[in-house]
Design a protein around this motif. Structure first.
Motif, mmCIF file in Angstrom:
data_model
loop_
_atom_site.group_PDB
_atom_site.id
_atom_site.type_symbol
_atom_site.label_atom_id
_atom_site.label_comp_id
_atom_site.label_asym_id
_atom_site.label_seq_id
_atom_site.Cartn_x
_atom_site.Cartn_y
_atom_site.Cartn_z
ATOM 1 N N GLY A 63 0.800 -1.206 0.000
ATOM 2 C CA GLY A 63 0.000 0.000 0.000
ATOM 3 C C GLY A 63 0.838 1.262 0.000
ATOM 4 N N GLU A 64 2.119 1.123 0.213
ATOM 5 C CA GLU A 64 3.006 2.283 0.274
ATOM 6 C C GLU A 64 3.645 2.515 -1.094
ATOM 7 O OE1 GLU A 64 6.985 3.687 2.687
ATOM 8 O OE2 GLU A 64 5.865 1.945 3.383
ATOM 9 N N GLN A 65 3.468 3.714 -1.631
ATOM 10 C CA GLN A 65 3.955 4.048 -2.972
ATOM 11 C C GLN A 65 5.477 3.964 -3.076
ATOM 12 O OE1 GLN A 65 2.016 4.622 -5.629
ATOM 13 N NE2 GLN A 65 3.829 4.775 -6.898
ATOM 14 N N LEU A 66 6.197 4.441 -2.070
ATOM 15 C CA LEU A 66 7.657 4.413 -2.113
ATOM 16 C C LEU A 66 8.178 2.982 -2.169
ATOM 17 C CD1 LEU A 66 10.327 5.960 -1.988
ATOM 18 C CD2 LEU A 66 10.194 5.846 0.497
ATOM 19 N N SER A 67 7.571 2.100 -1.397
ATOM 20 C CA SER A 67 7.977 0.696 -1.408
ATOM 21 C C SER A 67 7.733 0.064 -2.777
ATOM 22 C CB SER A 67 7.211 -0.073 -0.334
ATOM 23 O OG SER A 67 7.545 -1.435 -0.374
ATOM 24 N N ARG A 68 6.595 0.358 -3.373
ATOM 25 C CA ARG A 68 6.304 -0.194 -4.702
ATOM 26 C C ARG A 68 7.288 0.324 -5.740
ATOM 27 N NH1 ARG A 68 0.756 0.966 -3.692
ATOM 28 N NH2 ARG A 68 0.898 2.631 -5.228
ATOM 29 N N ASN A 69 7.656 1.609 -5.651
ATOM 30 C CA ASN A 69 8.598 2.170 -6.619
ATOM 31 C C ASN A 69 9.986 1.554 -6.486
ATOM 32 O OD1 ASN A 69 6.700 3.883 -7.724
ATOM 33 N ND2 ASN A 69 7.281 5.628 -6.454
ATOM 34 N N ILE A 70 10.453 1.393 -5.277
ATOM 35 C CA ILE A 70 11.799 0.836 -5.066
ATOM 36 C C ILE A 70 11.838 -0.643 -5.431
ATOM 37 C CG2 ILE A 70 13.528 0.268 -3.309
ATOM 38 C CD1 ILE A 70 12.674 2.878 -1.885
ATOM 39 N N TRP A 71 10.951 -1.426 -4.838
ATOM 40 C CA TRP A 71 10.986 -2.871 -5.052
ATOM 41 C C TRP A 71 10.455 -3.269 -6.428
ATOM 42 C CZ3 TRP A 71 14.046 -5.786 -2.484
ATOM 43 C CH2 TRP A 71 14.398 -5.442 -1.186
ATOM 44 N N GLY A 72 9.621 -2.425 -7.030
ATOM 45 C CA GLY A 72 9.117 -2.736 -8.371
ATOM 46 C C GLY A 72 10.237 -2.816 -9.393
ATOM 47 N N SER A 73 11.147 -1.860 -9.346
ATOM 48 C CA SER A 73 12.293 -1.871 -10.271
ATOM 49 C C SER A 73 13.162 -3.099 -10.058
ATOM 50 C CB SER A 73 13.136 -0.612 -10.077
ATOM 51 O OG SER A 73 12.369 0.527 -10.301
ATOM 52 N N ILE A 74 13.408 -3.420 -8.792
ATOM 53 C CA ILE A 74 14.223 -4.597 -8.484
ATOM 54 C C ILE A 74 13.539 -5.868 -8.952
ATOM 55 C CG2 ILE A 74 15.199 -5.944 -6.575
ATOM 56 C CD1 ILE A 74 15.546 -3.236 -5.098
ATOM 57 N N ALA A 75 12.231 -5.955 -8.755
ATOM 58 C CA ALA A 75 11.491 -7.150 -9.179
ATOM 59 C C ALA A 75 11.495 -7.292 -10.693
ATOM 60 C CB ALA A 75 10.056 -7.084 -8.658
ATOM 61 N N TRP A 76 11.293 -6.194 -11.419
ATOM 62 C CA TRP A 76 11.291 -6.285 -12.890
ATOM 63 C C TRP A 76 12.665 -6.663 -13.438
ATOM 64 C CZ3 TRP A 76 7.223 -7.343 -15.341
ATOM 65 C CH2 TRP A 76 5.997 -6.836 -14.959
ATOM 66 N N ILE A 77 13.717 -6.167 -12.811
ATOM 67 C CA ILE A 77 15.065 -6.568 -13.228
ATOM 68 C C ILE A 77 15.279 -8.054 -12.977
ATOM 69 C CG2 ILE A 77 17.520 -6.314 -12.671
ATOM 70 C CD1 ILE A 77 16.912 -3.310 -12.219
ATOM 71 N N GLY A 78 14.826 -8.556 -11.824
ATOM 72 C CA GLY A 78 14.929 -9.990 -11.533
ATOM 73 C C GLY A 78 14.136 -10.831 -12.517
ATOM 74 N N ILE A 79 12.936 -10.374 -12.868
ATOM 75 C CA ILE A 79 12.111 -11.093 -13.847
ATOM 76 C C ILE A 79 12.809 -11.120 -15.202
ATOM 77 C CG2 ILE A 79 9.952 -10.970 -15.151
ATOM 78 C CD1 ILE A 79 8.660 -9.893 -12.535
ATOM 79 N N ALA A 80 13.402 -9.996 -15.595
ATOM 80 C CA ALA A 80 14.118 -9.947 -16.874
ATOM 81 C C ALA A 80 15.326 -10.878 -16.883
ATOM 82 C CB ALA A 80 14.561 -8.514 -17.176
ATOM 83 N N ILE A 81 16.050 -10.936 -15.776
ATOM 84 C CA ILE A 81 17.213 -11.830 -15.687
ATOM 85 C C ILE A 81 16.767 -13.286 -15.774
ATOM 86 C CG2 ILE A 81 19.011 -12.675 -14.122
ATOM 87 C CD1 ILE A 81 19.340 -9.749 -13.196
ATOM 88 N N LEU A 82 15.713 -13.655 -15.034
ATOM 89 C CA LEU A 82 15.214 -15.034 -15.090
ATOM 90 C C LEU A 82 14.702 -15.384 -16.486
ATOM 91 C CD1 LEU A 82 13.402 -15.413 -11.663
ATOM 92 C CD2 LEU A 82 15.487 -16.550 -12.413
ATOM 93 N N ALA A 83 14.028 -14.450 -17.151
ATOM 94 C CA ALA A 83 13.533 -14.704 -18.512
ATOM 95 C C ALA A 83 14.694 -14.893 -19.486
ATOM 96 C CB ALA A 83 12.638 -13.557 -18.970
ATOM 97 N N THR A 84 15.753 -14.110 -19.323
ATOM 98 C CA THR A 84 16.934 -14.264 -20.177
ATOM 99 C C THR A 84 17.591 -15.625 -19.970
ATOM 100 O OG1 THR A 84 17.305 -11.885 -20.089
ATOM 101 C CG2 THR A 84 19.158 -13.248 -20.781
ATOM 102 N N ILE A 85 17.682 -16.062 -18.732
ATOM 103 C CA ILE A 85 18.273 -17.373 -18.447
ATOM 104 C C ILE A 85 17.410 -18.489 -19.033
ATOM 105 C CG2 ILE A 85 18.887 -18.979 -16.591
ATOM 106 C CD1 ILE A 85 19.659 -16.514 -14.925
ATOM 107 N N VAL A 86 16.085 -18.363 -18.934
ATOM 108 C CA VAL A 86 15.179 -19.362 -19.516
ATOM 109 C C VAL A 86 15.371 -19.427 -21.020
ATOM 110 C CG1 VAL A 86 12.754 -19.846 -20.021
ATOM 111 C CG2 VAL A 86 13.446 -19.327 -17.695
ATOM 112 N N LEU A 87 15.415 -18.281 -21.692
ATOM 113 C CA LEU A 87 15.607 -18.273 -23.150
ATOM 114 C C LEU A 87 16.972 -18.836 -23.549
ATOM 115 C CD1 LEU A 87 14.021 -14.846 -24.094
ATOM 116 C CD2 LEU A 87 13.138 -17.126 -24.600
ATOM 117 N N LEU A 88 17.992 -18.532 -22.770
ATOM 118 C CA LEU A 88 19.321 -19.064 -23.059
ATOM 119 C C LEU A 88 19.354 -20.577 -22.919
ATOM 120 C CD1 LEU A 88 22.269 -18.368 -23.726
ATOM 121 C CD2 LEU A 88 22.668 -18.201 -21.274
ATOM 122 N N GLU A 89 18.741 -21.102 -21.850
ATOM 123 C CA GLU A 89 18.711 -22.554 -21.675
ATOM 124 C C GLU A 89 17.884 -23.215 -22.778
ATOM 125 O OE1 GLU A 89 17.540 -26.095 -18.549
ATOM 126 O OE2 GLU A 89 17.324 -24.018 -17.902
#
Length: 79
Positions: free
Chosen positions: A35-61
């Motif tokens: 519910g806190e906007q600052l938390s969503r902004n900070i952790w949202g970027s980190i989560a999207w980067i993690g999702i992108a890294i996992l997707a890249t590893i899946v495509l590579l495998e």
């Protein structure tokens, strides 16, 4: 005869383990459900980067498994 598939099982299990552990669930909650906007902004970027890294590893495998599967079928001769 070994059954080989193109599906990246190893990476899919690794991604599930990363996301479904308590720290991963906390990051997911903080990034998308908090519910806190600052938390969503900070952790949202980190989560999207993690999702992108996992997707890249899946495509590579998947690409490596496809290459191995094609090479093994090309080298197989039918007698």
């Amino acid at each position: 005869m070994k059954l080989r598939t193109r599906w990246p099982w190893t990476t899919a299990l690794l991604a599930a383990a990363v996301v479904l552990n308590p720290i991963g669930l906390d990051i997911f909650y903080s990034a998308f459900l908090s519910g806190e906007q600052l938390s969503r902004n900070i952790w949202g970027s980190i989560a999207w980067i993690g999702i992108a890294i996992l997707a890249t590893i899946v495509l590579l495998e998947w690409a490596v498994r496809t290459l191995i599967l094609k090479r093994s079928t090309r080298n197989t001769t039918i007698a």
